[in-house]
Design a protein around this motif. Structure first.
Motif, PDB file in Angstrom:
ATOM      1  N   HIS A 494     -43.874  37.792   5.362  1.00 30.24           N
ATOM      2  CA  HIS A 494     -45.157  37.633   6.064  1.00 30.24           C
ATOM      3  C   HIS A 494     -46.313  37.601   5.081  1.00 30.24           C
ATOM      4  O   HIS A 494     -47.202  36.732   5.155  1.00 30.24           O
ATOM      5  N   ASP A 497     -47.389  34.357   2.878  1.00 27.85           N
ATOM      6  CA  ASP A 497     -48.161  33.300   3.542  1.00 27.85           C
ATOM      7  C   ASP A 497     -47.742  31.913   3.059  1.00 27.85           C
ATOM      8  O   ASP A 497     -48.574  31.049   2.763  1.00 27.85           O
ATOM      9  N   ASN A 524     -45.734  39.970  13.602  1.00 30.92           N
ATOM     10  CA  ASN A 524     -46.584  39.415  12.544  1.00 30.92           C
ATOM     11  C   ASN A 524     -46.101  38.037  12.104  1.00 30.92           C
ATOM     12  O   ASN A 524     -46.913  37.126  11.866  1.00 30.92           O
ATOM     13  N   LEU A 525     -44.768  37.885  11.962  1.00 34.21           N
ATOM     14  CA  LEU A 525     -44.221  36.591  11.559  1.00 34.21           C
ATOM     15  C   LEU A 525     -44.494  35.531  12.619  1.00 34.21           C
ATOM     16  O   LEU A 525     -44.773  34.363  12.290  1.00 34.21           O
ATOM     17  N   ARG A 528     -48.011  34.396  12.233  1.00 32.16           N
ATOM     18  CA  ARG A 528     -48.313  33.631  11.019  1.00 32.16           C
ATOM     19  C   ARG A 528     -47.609  32.287  10.985  1.00 32.16           C
ATOM     20  O   ARG A 528     -48.208  31.268  10.607  1.00 32.16           O
ATOM     21  N   TYR A 529     -46.322  32.243  11.354  1.00 31.39           N
ATOM     22  CA  TYR A 529     -45.542  31.012  11.170  1.00 31.39           C
ATOM     23  C   TYR A 529     -45.184  30.319  12.473  1.00 31.39           C
ATOM     24  O   TYR A 529     -44.689  29.189  12.446  1.00 31.39           O
TER      25      TYR A 529
END
Length: 799
Positions: A494, A497, A524-525, A528-529
């Motif tokens: 994570h 980035d 969180n992943l 972000r992705y």
């Protein structure tokens, strides 16, 4: 007797990186400045000493004085690994301890000091290094006494060898024979002068039997003066040539070894095995012995020029050789290559190893106890040493193994012998590769270092470190046992980035490592992705080829899936719900494929236990599907478990019992409950087996003519025994079918006639099983009816 045959193959006989052979040749050509043993003499009047209860010992040693010494001595013991033993078959001599000896040190030192300088020169120690001798004991050998071949232990830090001062006497025999690798020397005492024999501690030596008279010797331990610094020798070949070779070695890619072994990155380190043996106490740069010191000095200078790290390490070498038993056609032992030290003694056996080494099958090296150039111990990097990273000037097979195990011919393997050696090594590697080498040995350490770089906002450094790890990451990460590694990898994935690097980092993980406490990491992943990236990660983990993979870790993990799903749905929003839905569907496809294999006939008792064991994972899937509002998947799973569709009733009931705490409504188990109740009602309603009814209605999966005939016998209600003439292979097939289906039928071969007769007999277990099974149906039906009256539910709400 150990002999050798065709020993051309060694750990670097066919190196993957050819330049390492030239490095080995160059190191071998480095002039050895000294020898492993040396002899000097001194006058009778150069030493004076007294012995308690004997007085001054006059030289040359008389028989009378020798007998007095024996009277105050004790039988000498010897060390075997961690033990101290007394066995006259190994060591038969008299010993007087140093506390009983009063040596005129001042007088003796005037002779000894210059002799020690000569000994240091002879042993190849560098200029300026001083030897120090400490008295150990006095040994007296009478007629017939001896000490079998052995190796001295390094009794204290800095000890590198032994000094034996043979006292003058008229004894015969008792030669001191010393061996190092394939070199052997033998020394005898003198009737009219002192004989000083010094040798390195790793040399094997023995005292031959005394033929007549008494042989006496003062023994000293030899130490290097730690206050002295080792000077560099200038007799070595040019360092420039070695510099060029080592530079090329670290820059040359490993060549391909066929279509299945493509070329691979350049070797990470160079490991040179030293000629002499060293203990943990004695391993130090200043204490290296003759040729080892020269070659280590060369490698240190090359390391400095190439900006390489260089350390000493103990090397535990294990080799497996193919061999032949060393016995002739007449059953007598063959004589081998080994000969006694000199020709004036009668030949004898050298141990009890009766085989001939043929070819090296396998070898491995473990490096431990690392010592930096400052002579301080540093943390060892535990990792497999590749064959093409090793070079040496003395192969291990030429050394004396500290342990050997001979495995004779077996049904599945050839004649082999395993041998273990204690060696030492010089290691060097480019300093820029230190991170990769350490991370390869300890993936957890590597991830922690990357996490530290990210915490210090050094993203480029972290990305560079990840790039250094990726060539070996997929092979080493799955073997790492450090706790918390998966969680740390998710954290770094994570924080980096970078979707491509994150994908590479999580690739070697297993889905079973995803614990409920990691739900926040996945939240969180996701943020972000995105959903697609996260779902593809789980899909790759699930679809990984695992034909030889134990299913138990996965089924255990499925029990925890509802907890992970609940936390993920709580913290991740709608994308998290969809991710859970995809994960659950993927896991159902995985488990369903295994259910197909488990319920395939014949259903043995082991198969039924496995099916019952699947109940908790199935409930885990149903509960996780409920959290994801996936009622369609719940219906699919429940329909698959219906006894009316061929699923074993015991498995369906196990699911209902495991799901009871959750409530049938939440899991969608109502239809399965009703299906099981109908099936059990029908079974209970069937008439019990009548007395004398020997029919067995098991359907055999095999359709061959033998199984057709076996099936007719099984279904015959009035036929308990069947005598069946069959050839051996046909009997074996029938045996196998009865065993695999666990039928209540005995099978005995009557070994008369041709072919033999197979006698099949149905047993009383048929009636016992039926009665037990019927009682179980009734209990299970009662439980279903009771459970239907008081259904239990557990709330499963998603916030």
């Amino acid at each position: 007797m150990l002999t050798r045959k065709n020993l051309s193959r060694s750990t670097t006989a066919d190196p993957a990186v050819p330049v390492i052979r030239r490095i080995q040749q160059l190191l071998a050509s480095a002039g050895t400045p000294g020898t492993f043993a040396t002899r000097h003499t001194a006058g009778i009047d150069d030493i004076y000493f007294d012995v308690v209860d004997v007085g001054a010992v006059q030289l040359p040693l008389s028989h009378r004085t020798a007998q007095k010494l024996c009277d105050v001595a004790r039988p000498a013991r010897y060390g075997l690994r961690e033990k101290t033993l007394l066995d006259p078959r190994v060591r038969d001599t008299w010993e007087i301890g140093k506390r009983q000896i009063k040596l005129d040190t001042r007088h003796w030192q005037r002779t000894l000091d210059p002799k020690l300088d000569l000994i240091a020169r002879d042993l190849g120690l560098p200029d300026g290094v001083k030897l120090r001798a400490e008295l150990h004991n006095l040994l007296v050998y009478g007629p017939g006494q001896f000490f079998a071949p052995h190796q001295d232990s390094e009794k204290a830090d800095g000890m590198i060898g032994s000094l034996v001062v043979l006292l003058p006497s008229d004894s015969k025999g008792g030669a001191l024979a010393i061996e190092h690798h394939d070199e052997k020397v033998s020394y005898r005492g003198s009737p009219n002068q002192l004989v000083l024999v010094a040798f390195y501690a790793d040399c094997r030596h023995e005292v031959r039997p005394v033929a007549s008279g008494y042989r006496a010797a003062l023994t000293f331990n030899l130490f290097l003066d730690v206050a002295e610094r080792r000077s560099e020798r200038t007799t070595a070949p040019p360092v420039d040539a070695l510099f060029d070779l080592v530079r090329d070695y670290f820059a040359t890619q490993r060549p391909a070894r066929g279509p299945l072994w493509p070329s691979s990155p350049a070797p990470e380190r160079l490991v040179y095995l030293l000629d002499h043996e060293y203990t943990q106490k004695g391993l130090a740069w200043r204490a290296l012995k003759n040729g080892d010191a020269v070659r280590a000095s060369l490698l240190r200078e090359v390391a400095d020029r190439l900006d390489c790290e260089v350390v000493l390490a103990l090397a535990d070498v294990h080799e497996t050789w193919s061999c032949e038993d060393d016995w002739g056609d007449d059953g007598r032992r063959r004589r081998g290559w080994y000969a006694r030290y000199d020709g004036d003694e009668e030949d004898g056996d050298d141990g009890d190893e009766d085989y001939t080494l043929i070819e090296l099958c396998n070898s491995d090296v473990e490096l431990r106890h690392w010592v930096a150039t400052s002579n301080k111990r540093v943390q060892a990097i535990s990792d497999e040493v590749m064959d093409d990273e090793i070079c040496f000037t003395k192969p291990s097979v030429d050394l004396e193994p500290f342990k050997s195990e001979h495995e004779g011919y077996t049904g599945n393997a050839g004649n082999t012998v395993d041998r273990w050696y204690h060696r030492a090594a010089v290691l060097l590697w480019p300093r820029v590769r230190t991170f990769a080498i350490r991370a390869k040995a300890s993936p957890a350490w590597g991830i922690q270092e990357i996490a530290k770089a990210l915490a210090r906002r050094k993203a480029e450094v972290a990305k560079q470190r990840i790039g250094e790890m990726l060539p070996f990451w997929n092979s080493v990460a799955p073997r790492e046992k450090a706790p918390g590694l998966a969680d740390q990898i998710l954290h770094v994935a994570h924080a980096i980035d970078d979707a491509q690097l994150a994908t590479a980092l999580v690739e070697p993980l297993r889905i079973e490592q995803m614990m409920p406490k990691m739900a926040t990491r996945w939240g969180n992943l996701l943020a972000r992705y995105g959903l697609t990236w996260c779902a593809q990660v789980f899909e790759r983990w699930t679809s990984r080829d695992e034909r030889h993979y134990d299913h138990e870790p996965r089924t255990t993990w499925l029990v925890l899936l509802p907890a992970l799903s609940a936390l993920l749905c709580t913290h991740g929003g709608e994308d998290a719900v969809e991710l859970v839905r995809r994960i659950v569907r993927g896991q159902w496809m995985w488990l369903n494929a295994r259910l197909d294999a488990w319920i395939k006939p014949p259903l043995s008792s082991h198969s039924l236990k496995t099916i019952e064991g699947a109940s908790r994972p199935l409930v885990g899937l149903l509960a996780a599907a409920a959290l994801a509002d996936d009622r369609d998947l719940q219906s699919t799973i429940v329909a698959r478990l219906a006894p009316e569709r061929g699923y074993p009733i015991v498995g369906a009931l196990a699911v209902l019992r495991a799901g009871a705490p959750h409530g049938a409504a939440m899991l969608g188990l109502g239809p399965l409950h009703d299906d099981c109740a109908r099936t059990l009602t029908e079974l209970v309603a069937t008439p019990p087996r009548a007395p004398g009814d020997w029919s067995i209605m098991t359907q055999l999966g095999c359709k061959c003519e033998l199984c057709a005939r076996l099936g007719r016998f099984l279904r015959a209600a009035n036929e308990q025994q069947f005598e069946w003439p069959l050839a051996k292979d046909r009997r074996a097939h029938v045996h196998g079918m009865i065993t695999s289906y666990e039928l209540p039928v005995t099978h005995v071969t009557r070994r008369t006639g041709s072919p033999y007769t197979l006698v099949l007999t149905k047993t009383q277990a048929l009636f016992t099983r039926d009665a037990t099974e019927r009682a179980t149906w009734m209990r299970d039906l009662a439980w279903l009816r009771e459970n239907a009256k008081t259904p239990r539910r557990v709330r499963a709400q998603r916030k």
